[in-house]
Design a protein around this motif. Structure first.
Motif, PDB file in Angstrom:
ATOM      1  N   PHE A 175       0.843  -1.183   0.000  1.00 29.10           N
ATOM      2  CA  PHE A 175       0.000   0.000   0.000  1.00 29.10           C
ATOM      3  C   PHE A 175       0.884   1.241   0.000  1.00 29.10           C
ATOM      4  O   PHE A 175       1.734   1.408   0.873  1.00 29.10           O
ATOM      5  N   HIS A 197      -4.791  10.474   6.920  1.00 33.64           N
ATOM      6  CA  HIS A 197      -5.740   9.606   6.209  1.00 33.64           C
ATOM      7  C   HIS A 197      -5.235   8.153   6.192  1.00 33.64           C
ATOM      8  O   HIS A 197      -5.983   7.217   6.503  1.00 33.64           O
ATOM      9  N   GLU A 198      -3.976   7.956   5.868  1.00 34.39           N
ATOM     10  CA  GLU A 198      -3.421   6.595   5.803  1.00 34.39           C
ATOM     11  C   GLU A 198      -3.466   5.925   7.180  1.00 34.39           C
ATOM     12  O   GLU A 198      -3.888   4.776   7.315  1.00 34.39           O
ATOM     13  N   TYR A 237     -12.791   0.183  -6.118  1.00 33.77           N
ATOM     14  CA  TYR A 237     -11.869   0.438  -5.011  1.00 33.77           C
ATOM     15  C   TYR A 237     -12.349   1.649  -4.198  1.00 33.77           C
ATOM     16  O   TYR A 237     -12.439   1.608  -2.974  1.00 33.77           O
ATOM     17  N   GLU A 242     -12.223   3.030   0.112  1.00 33.09           N
ATOM     18  CA  GLU A 242     -12.190   4.430   0.571  1.00 33.09           C
ATOM     19  C   GLU A 242     -13.502   4.898   1.219  1.00 33.09           C
ATOM     20  O   GLU A 242     -13.476   5.646   2.184  1.00 33.09           O
TER      21      GLU A 242
HETATM   22 FE   FE2 Z   1      -6.886   6.262   0.750  1.00 31.20          FE
END
Ligand code: FE2
Ligand code: TIH
Length: 352
Positions: A175, A197-198, A237, A242
């Motif tokens: 990732f 965010h990650e 995805y 998300e």
């Molecule tokens: Fe993302």
């Protein structure tokens, strides 16, 4: 028969584009950044902030130098970055407890215990990488407990990649992660992925085996896919990993379709779990949330600078997985890819 082409050149036998055949090839994908640093949007809160832009350049260079297999550089975050992190952490943890799915919450506890997650500390990607591999803990002189995770890895990236390069990473359980922190002016929503965010959105679920498998399968389906299929996979995805939600409702029965969003849904999508603003919009308001059906989802536009106009839910990851498989089985590629976990490479077989 094995096929190999140089990056950028079309494959004469299949007519499809180059794609990474081994985990080391991801070094090539990682360099093809669409924009970073100087390429910030004009309405981005950091655009006019010279100091912020310089800091972003530093993160960009660090990520571009990184090669697969190296330890991920540890970042010393500034006081201002840590303050932004703390503000977001406190707010999100409150919301997570109400709205995040169980797998996310259970694994988030482990991140707090083993990876330095706290409101006072921005965790380091290298520590999360080690955790995702699995770890053992001593229980006594002759006893230890091994806790296997998923083998998902993260690696630094300078900014946005094309959907093709980004999804290719997932095929190898890799990732791509940013390491910079969003601008402090707007802590509860950012149009670009940042490390908050990650870390707050994505990392916990990569420790879940079913979710990891689901993610990898999207990646494998994307390798060498046509432009049209790739766009569909990127949309799938987007509205699952998300922005996806789940619901225990017997949702096939219209009787149960009532009740407010916050009673009906649990969130697993990282874009919602990292944005207090959009998370509240999705579950506390009256946002449109409809059943995840791939043929419907691929028609939906992915919005990247505003909240989504609709979200999708499945009962659980298994349902998402099944629906994704049915969908990708109907995609046509002139070859078959087979992932080899021992060599972390894919074998390409002629499909004739
Ligand atoms: Fe993302
Ligand atoms: N909007 C998210 C946030 O504010 O945390 C970040 C992103 C999610 C998906 C793309 S960018």
């Amino acid at each position: 028969k094995e096929q190999y082409t140089e990056p950028g050149s079309d494959d004469a036998t299949t007519g499809s584009e180059w794609f990474p055949k081994s985990i080391y090839d991801l070094d090539i994908c990682a360099k093809r950044v669409i924009m970073y640093g100087a390429g910030l949007d004009a309405d981005h809160p950091g655009f006019k902030d010279k100091e912020y832009r310089e800091r972003r350049m530093m993160f960009g260079e660090l990520a571009l130098q990184y090669k697969h297999g190296e330890p991920i550089p540890r970042i010393e975050y500034t006081d201002s970055e840590r303050k932004t992190w703390g503000v977001i952490y406190r707010k999100l943890r409150e919301l997570h407890k109400k709205y995040a799915c169980k797998q996310f919450l259970d694994n988030f506890d482990l991140l707090e215990r083993h990876c330095g997650y706290s409101e006072n500390n921005i965790p380091q990607l290298e520590d999360i990488c080690k955790f995702l591999k699995g770890f053992s803990r001593s229980l006594g002189p002759n006893e230890s407990l091994f806790s296997a995770k998923t083998g998902f890895r993260v690696r630094p990236v300078a900014g946005y990649l094309s959907a093709r390069d980004f999804l290719a990473g997932l095929a190898y359980r890799v990732f791509f992660c940013t390491q910079y922190v969003r601008h402090h002016a707007d802590p509860f929503y950012t149009p670009e992925p940042d490390t908050v965010h990650e870390l707050m959105g994505h990392m916990a679920l990569f420790a879940d085996p079913d979710f990891a498998q689901f993610s990898q399968e999207i990646g494998l389906a994307s390798l060498g896919a046509s432009e049209e299929d790739l766009k569909k996979l990127a949309t799938l995805y987007f509205f699952s990993i998300e922005f996806g939600l789940s619901s225990d409702d017997a949702a096939d029965s219209p009787m149960k379709e009532h009740g407010s969003n916050n009673e009906r849904f649990k969130v697993y999508g990282a874009g919602l779990l990292s944005s207090a603003g959009e998370l509240q919009h999705a579950v506390e308001g009256s946002a449109t949330i409809i059943r995840f059906d791939p043929d419907r989802v691929v028609e939906q536009e992915c919005l990247i600078t505003t909240f989504q106009s609709a979200y999708f839910y499945t009962r659980n990851f298994e349902e998402a997985q099944q629906k994704l498989r049915m969908f990708t089985n109907n995609m046509k590629r002139p070859f078959i890819v087979r992932y080899n976990p021992y060599t972390e490479s894919v074998e390409v077989l002629n499909n004739s």
